[in-house]
Design a protein around this motif. Structure first.
Motif, mmCIF file in Angstrom:
data_model
loop_
_atom_site.group_PDB
_atom_site.id
_atom_site.type_symbol
_atom_site.label_atom_id
_atom_site.label_comp_id
_atom_site.label_asym_id
_atom_site.label_seq_id
_atom_site.Cartn_x
_atom_site.Cartn_y
_atom_site.Cartn_z
ATOM 1 N N VAL A 91 0.761 -1.170 -0.611
ATOM 2 C CA VAL A 91 0.208 0.487 -0.069
ATOM 3 C C VAL A 91 1.064 0.874 -0.141
ATOM 4 O O VAL A 91 1.855 1.496 0.416
ATOM 5 C CB VAL A 91 -0.859 -0.370 1.221
ATOM 6 N N ARG A 92 0.993 1.930 -0.805
ATOM 7 C CA ARG A 92 0.910 3.172 -0.896
ATOM 8 C C ARG A 92 0.720 4.565 -0.853
ATOM 9 O O ARG A 92 -0.368 4.682 -1.440
ATOM 10 C CB ARG A 92 2.082 3.505 -2.530
ATOM 11 N N VAL A 93 1.399 5.532 -0.142
ATOM 12 C CA VAL A 93 1.127 6.672 0.635
ATOM 13 C C VAL A 93 1.396 8.036 -0.360
ATOM 14 O O VAL A 93 2.200 7.831 0.651
ATOM 15 C CB VAL A 93 0.034 6.654 2.050
ATOM 16 N N SER A 94 1.112 8.400 -1.463
ATOM 17 C CA SER A 94 1.484 9.950 -1.511
ATOM 18 C C SER A 94 1.189 10.839 -1.452
ATOM 19 O O SER A 94 0.296 10.842 -1.691
ATOM 20 C CB SER A 94 2.835 9.681 -3.025
ATOM 21 N N ASP A 95 1.913 12.130 -1.547
ATOM 22 C CA ASP A 95 1.367 13.412 -1.119
ATOM 23 C C ASP A 95 2.338 14.231 -1.907
ATOM 24 O O ASP A 95 3.115 13.858 -2.918
ATOM 25 C CB ASP A 95 1.755 13.432 0.186
ATOM 26 N N GLU A 96 1.575 15.365 -2.162
ATOM 27 C CA GLU A 96 2.691 16.318 -3.196
ATOM 28 C C GLU A 96 2.771 17.406 -2.355
ATOM 29 O O GLU A 96 3.417 18.812 -2.915
ATOM 30 C CB GLU A 96 1.650 17.013 -4.475
ATOM 31 N N GLY A 97 3.698 17.524 -1.221
ATOM 32 C CA GLY A 97 3.564 18.127 0.272
ATOM 33 C C GLY A 97 4.676 18.691 0.037
ATOM 34 O O GLY A 97 5.957 18.444 -0.644
ATOM 35 N N ALA A 98 5.425 19.206 1.132
ATOM 36 C CA ALA A 98 7.296 19.590 1.309
ATOM 37 C C ALA A 98 8.164 18.527 1.220
ATOM 38 O O ALA A 98 9.042 19.421 1.116
ATOM 39 C CB ALA A 98 6.789 20.554 2.597
ATOM 40 N N GLY A 99 7.906 17.123 1.211
ATOM 41 C CA GLY A 99 9.099 16.827 1.590
ATOM 42 C C GLY A 99 9.589 16.860 2.797
ATOM 43 O O GLY A 99 9.492 17.772 4.007
ATOM 44 N N ILE A 100 10.235 15.275 3.547
ATOM 45 C CA ILE A 100 11.194 15.513 4.637
ATOM 46 C C ILE A 100 12.689 15.841 3.976
ATOM 47 O O ILE A 100 13.114 15.372 3.359
ATOM 48 C CB ILE A 100 10.732 14.105 5.501
ATOM 49 N N ALA A 101 13.061 16.067 5.102
ATOM 50 C CA ALA A 101 14.748 16.925 5.302
ATOM 51 C C ALA A 101 15.874 15.333 4.774
ATOM 52 O O ALA A 101 14.874 14.710 6.049
ATOM 53 C CB ALA A 101 15.598 18.294 5.767
ATOM 54 N N PRO A 102 16.807 15.374 4.166
ATOM 55 C CA PRO A 102 17.333 13.751 4.705
ATOM 56 C C PRO A 102 18.298 13.490 5.908
ATOM 57 O O PRO A 102 18.117 12.654 6.196
ATOM 58 C CB PRO A 102 18.296 14.498 3.186
ATOM 59 N N GLU A 103 18.390 15.079 6.313
ATOM 60 C CA GLU A 103 18.741 14.544 7.657
ATOM 61 C C GLU A 103 17.724 14.460 9.015
ATOM 62 O O GLU A 103 17.680 13.383 9.838
ATOM 63 C CB GLU A 103 19.473 15.788 8.650
ATOM 64 N N LEU A 104 16.258 14.096 8.605
ATOM 65 C CA LEU A 104 15.078 14.270 9.776
ATOM 66 C C LEU A 104 14.412 12.346 9.413
ATOM 67 O O LEU A 104 13.874 12.051 9.902
ATOM 68 C CB LEU A 104 14.106 14.791 9.352
ATOM 69 N N LEU A 105 15.187 12.016 8.179
ATOM 70 C CA LEU A 105 13.929 10.473 7.621
ATOM 71 C C LEU A 105 14.744 9.321 8.420
ATOM 72 O O LEU A 105 13.937 8.527 9.136
ATOM 73 C CB LEU A 105 14.865 10.066 5.920
ATOM 74 N N ALA A 106 16.020 9.244 8.817
ATOM 75 C CA ALA A 106 16.300 8.580 10.144
ATOM 76 C C ALA A 106 15.822 8.493 11.427
ATOM 77 O O ALA A 106 15.398 7.408 11.604
ATOM 78 C CB ALA A 106 17.489 8.213 10.303
ATOM 79 N N ARG A 107 14.760 9.629 11.770
ATOM 80 C CA ARG A 107 13.932 9.829 13.239
ATOM 81 C C ARG A 107 12.596 9.900 12.621
ATOM 82 O O ARG A 107 11.859 10.239 14.299
ATOM 83 C CB ARG A 107 15.035 10.793 13.874
ATOM 84 N N ILE A 108 12.065 9.920 11.637
ATOM 85 C CA ILE A 108 10.523 10.588 11.641
ATOM 86 C C ILE A 108 9.639 9.137 12.808
ATOM 87 O O ILE A 108 8.719 9.073 12.997
ATOM 88 C CB ILE A 108 10.542 10.636 9.883
ATOM 89 N N PHE A 109 10.195 7.750 12.755
ATOM 90 C CA PHE A 109 9.485 7.411 13.338
ATOM 91 C C PHE A 109 9.583 6.896 14.481
ATOM 92 O O PHE A 109 9.033 6.411 15.159
ATOM 93 C CB PHE A 109 9.951 5.279 12.336
ATOM 94 N N GLU A 110 10.640 7.437 14.925
ATOM 95 C CA GLU A 110 10.775 7.970 17.085
ATOM 96 C C GLU A 110 9.448 8.097 17.314
ATOM 97 O O GLU A 110 9.151 8.845 17.182
ATOM 98 C CB GLU A 110 12.004 8.126 16.750
#
Length: 820
Positions: free
Chosen positions: A606-625
């Motif tokens: 299941v893929r959920v895609s948006d057209e938003g602002a995106g996530i900075a690369p340095e934050l990708l590793a922490r978003i699930f905390e």
């Protein structure tokens, strides 16, 4: 009579054979009828000294010149005028496609192609370079194929042998304690072994040209450069001593540089070849000997010159150097090797000894030496790190390089070992590993602190609402309208606290799930319709769901919650306006995500895609905390994505994220794909349960917590039922043993000391299969690992309606299984 073969050049064996053959029986017919293009091509080919052949006509009949005859080998007597395919049938698999392409009008050129021509009737490996060209007939159509060929076997094999020799030389150079080097006729250094870089600490490329001189002692630089310049000018060999600063110790050591020129046919120098060797110990010895006796110094110098390769290099190094023949006999060794072997194994080897025979008394060490040296003697060249013990040894860890020894003919005659102390380097690696482990522990503790603080903050907020509401509810003069408002606030806050607990358990993969098999496409469509109320009218929701069914086994409520959490994040990322796409595919594999191994699947995706602002690369590793959020204060708890990844992991899948700042984000949820569920006959349970809704039941309550036990029994009695309260599973079993038919149902906690609720339910199922059992828990590691084990589950905190509904449901299913 006119000569039909007048177009052929005079002479030549092949020309005579062409004249002698009767061509009227072939597809070409008599030579008088041969086309001009065939005649001219044959004339050109027979006059050329290079090996060529011509294949002509619809059957591609074979012609060739005298230079091509040796290539045919045993085929020569029958080749002329035969179809080309029959002549070279043995290699048609390789050349057939080239012939077809040429006849289609394409010219082909091949270089160094390996073909088995079997010229003497025996298989052979030979290499050829050739070109295929189409030959046009008189009408302009392609009527033939013309080939110019040459055998390149000697060159190919020679180049391969040269590469092998160069590779052997390179290994020998790099393992040599000396420093081989070359320079051009003007004295600019062009190559050197890595040993020079290890000694001086210079970087790769730094010694090029005249950069090597930077490593010399300032006092020795003028004399060295003068001697070097004199040799370059006169062409006499270079032989000069100087000191260099050794990078590892900071001390200066004496080196001897020697070189000889290589000249071309005109006696001009084209390159200098030299070697640098450590003669520091020899210099010191010479100085002592000069002080003792000048005559003795001369004799010692002559002896040292004869033993230069061994004495000056191997006997003055701390490296352990040895060579063995294929029978493990010692060909050569230095003192350091003999000392080390004796300290480790208690026996001192010498040239000619059987090294394995010296280890007969220590079989384990004997097999270890055999296994390592055996690889080297078998021709393997490698580097290994070994630890050596022994009394009084301060150096225990050595890096050992093994290389093959070969004679002048290239035959393997043994193996060579060069071992250097690596103790400090290995210790440094161990210290680095300990430091990395300490860092990981610190990061883990930081995450625990963040989680604890987030939980405390959110629960204190919820408890504040409940406590304040209860204080107001205790006032006797509180108006009924405000009393109802505070009661609603307490109920709502309890639901929020339960949701917070559920999200934390989901992140930790400890949530007690109620998995069931359902069709994912229908659930995605239904959730998408419900999301309109969550995302708002300015967000367009697009669903891309295949027509084929796609089933998964998961907790439907948790799945819908995960989609809602992802949709809310997408809405906030798009600032409430844009396109949100929900896509579904089935049967994919699980890729490697965040360093975890993938799986072949199949998985539903299941893929959920948006057209938003995106996530900075340095934050990708922490978003699930948990509690990590980039939203403003009050705009989010930071638990939404924690619930998503916890649900995915606990369901046997995973979640991935791809994002580009300014372009949008796609979350990809993987769940294991399963087959459709079996046909169910559970319809009518609710109606049957309603029939039991007013009947008073006898319920055995099993709860070890006194407060919860009092509350539960009171709740059931308020619902019109009678209760018996057992404080643990053992007491419950005793109650059942005294009067089994007394109870209509059992309502049991899961987590209790002694026998747990799941085990109690299993025992009751075995002894009283018709007795309904309902389990209840706030958290259970057992249920988190294996859902509810087939029993009805009511999650804490529960309401009276939830308990009543559970009782109705299990009684209805029980009646269906055991009709009156």
């Amino acid at each position: 009579m006119a000569d039909a073969f007048a177009f052929l050049p005079p002479g030549g064996v092949t020309g005579a054979e062409i004249r002698a053959r009767d061509w009227s029986t072939t597809s070409l017919g008599p030579p008088e009828a041969w086309p001009t293009a065939l005649r001219s091509t044959l004339s050109l080919m027979l006059s050329c000294p290079t090996a060529m052949f011509l294949a002509w006509g619809p059957d591609l009949l074979c012609f060739y010149n005298d230079a091509y005859r040796p290539i045919l080998g045993y085929r020569l007597p029958t080749a002329l005028g035969r179809p080309f395919r029959e002549v070279w049938a043995s290699i048609w698999g390789e050349i057939g496609p080239l012939v077809d392409a040429t006849m289609d009008g394409e010219s082909r050129k091949m270089t160094d192609v390996m073909l088995d021509l079997s010229r003497e009737g025996e298989p052979e490996r030979s290499w050829w370079s050739f070109s295929y060209s189409p030959v046009l007939g008189d009408t302009g159509a392609v009527n033939g194929l013309f080939c110019v060929t040459a055998e390149t076997t000697d060159r190919v094999l020679g180049e391969a042998a040269l590469r092998e020799s160069e590779d052997h030389f390179r290994h020998t150079v790099e393992l040599n304690p000396q420093v081989p080097w070359t320079c051009d006729p003007h004295g600019n250094i062009t190559s050197y072994s890595n040993r020079w870089l290890e000694l001086t600490g210079q970087a790769a490329g730094e010694p090029d040209g005249a950069g090597w001189a930077k490593a010399l002692h300032p006092d020795d630089l003028p004399g060295t450069m003068t001697a070097f310049a004199a040799s370059l000018s006169s062409g006499e060999p270079v032989d000069v001593d100087y000191r260099i600063r050794v990078a590892t110790t900071g001390e200066y050591r004496w080196m001897r540089a020697r070189a000889r020129p290589r000249r071309n046919e005109g006696s001009d120098i084209v390159r200098w070849y030299g070697v640098v060797e450590d003669v520091h110990d020899r210099k010191a010895a010479e100085e002592r000997l000069r002080e003792m006796n000048a005559t003795l110094e001369r004799r010692v110098e002559e002896a040292l010159a004869q033993r230069k390769l061994w004495a000056d290099v191997f006997e003055t190094t701390d490296a352990l150097v040895a060579a063995l023949d294929p029978d493990y006999r010692v060909l050569a060794l230095n003192r350091a090797f003999a000392d080390g072997f004796e300290a480790t194994y208690g026996a001192r080897p010498k040239v000619g000894d059987d090294l394995l025979g010296l280890l007969d008394g220590v079989p384990k060490q004997r097999e270890l030496v055999r296994s390592v040296w055996g690889r080297a003697l078998a021709g393997e060249e490698f580097v290994t790190v070994e630890e050596f013990g022994g009394p009084g040894r301060s150096r225990s860890c050595y890096e050992i390089r093994f290389t093959t020894l070969r004679d002048a003919q290239g035959r393997r005659i043994g193996a060579f070992q060069y071992a250097v102390d690596a103790t400090e380097r290995v210790r440094g690696q161990e210290q680095l590993a300990r430091a990395e482990e300490a860092l990981r522990h610190a990061q883990k503790m930081e995450a625990v602190g963040q989680l604890t603080g987030g939980v405390a903050h959110d629960f204190n907020n919820l408890l504040t609402i409940i406590r304040s509401s209860v204080e107001f509810l205790r006032r006797p003069t509180l108006p009924e309208e405000r009393r109802a408002r505070y009661l609603e606030a307490v109920a709502d806050t309890v639901d929020r606290a339960a949701k917070l607990t559920s999200q934390l358990l989901a992140f930790a993969r400890r949530q007690a799930l109620k998995p069931e098999v359902f069709e994912l496409g229908e659930r995605v469509r239904a959730t998408a319709e419900m999301l309109n109320a969550v995302t708002g009218a300015r967000i367009r929701i697009v669903t891309e769901v295949p027509d084929e069914p796609c089933h998964v086994r998961a907790d439907t409520s948790q799945f819908e919650t995960a989609l809602v959490n992802l949709a809310v994040n997408a809405r906030d990322a798009m600032d409430g306006e844009g396109t949100l796409t929900l896509g579904l595919t089935c049967g994919e594999g699980l890729p490697s995500i965040r360093g975890h191994a993938g799986a072949p699947g199949p998985f539903a995706v299941v893929r959920v895609s948006d057209e938003g602002a995106g996530i900075a690369p340095e934050l990708l590793a922490r978003i699930f905390e948990p509690f990590f959020t980039t939203k403003e204060v009050g705009k989010g708890t930071g638990l939404g994505l924690s619930q998503v990844i916890g649900f995915a992991k606990q369901s046997g899948g995973d979640v991935d994220v791809a994002s580009e700042v300014g372009r949008g984000t796609t979350f990809t949820l993987y769940l294991p794909h399963v087959g459709p569920p079996p046909e169910s006959e559970e319809d009518g349970d609710d109606e049957a349960g309603e029939q039991d809704g007013g009947r008073a039941l006898s319920v055995l309550v099993v709860e070890d917590n006194l407060d919860v036990g009092r509350f539960c029994t009171q709740l059931l009695e308020d619902l019109g039922h009678t209760t018996v309260w057992a404080h643990n599973a053992e007491a419950a079993l005793d109650e059942m043993g005294r009067m089994p038919s007394r109870f209509d149902a059992v309502f049991s906690d899961v987590v209790m000391p002694g026998i747990g609720g799941v085990e109690l339910a299993r025992r009751l199922r075995a002894s009283h299969p018709d007795l309904p059992v309902i389990l209840t828990t706030g958290y259970s590691d057992v249920l988190a690992r294996d859902d509810a084990h087939g029993f009805e589950l009511v999650r804490k905190p529960y309401s009276a309606e939830q308990v009543a509904r559970a009782l109705r449901g299990v009684l209805a299913r029980q009646r269906k299984r055991t009709p009156a």
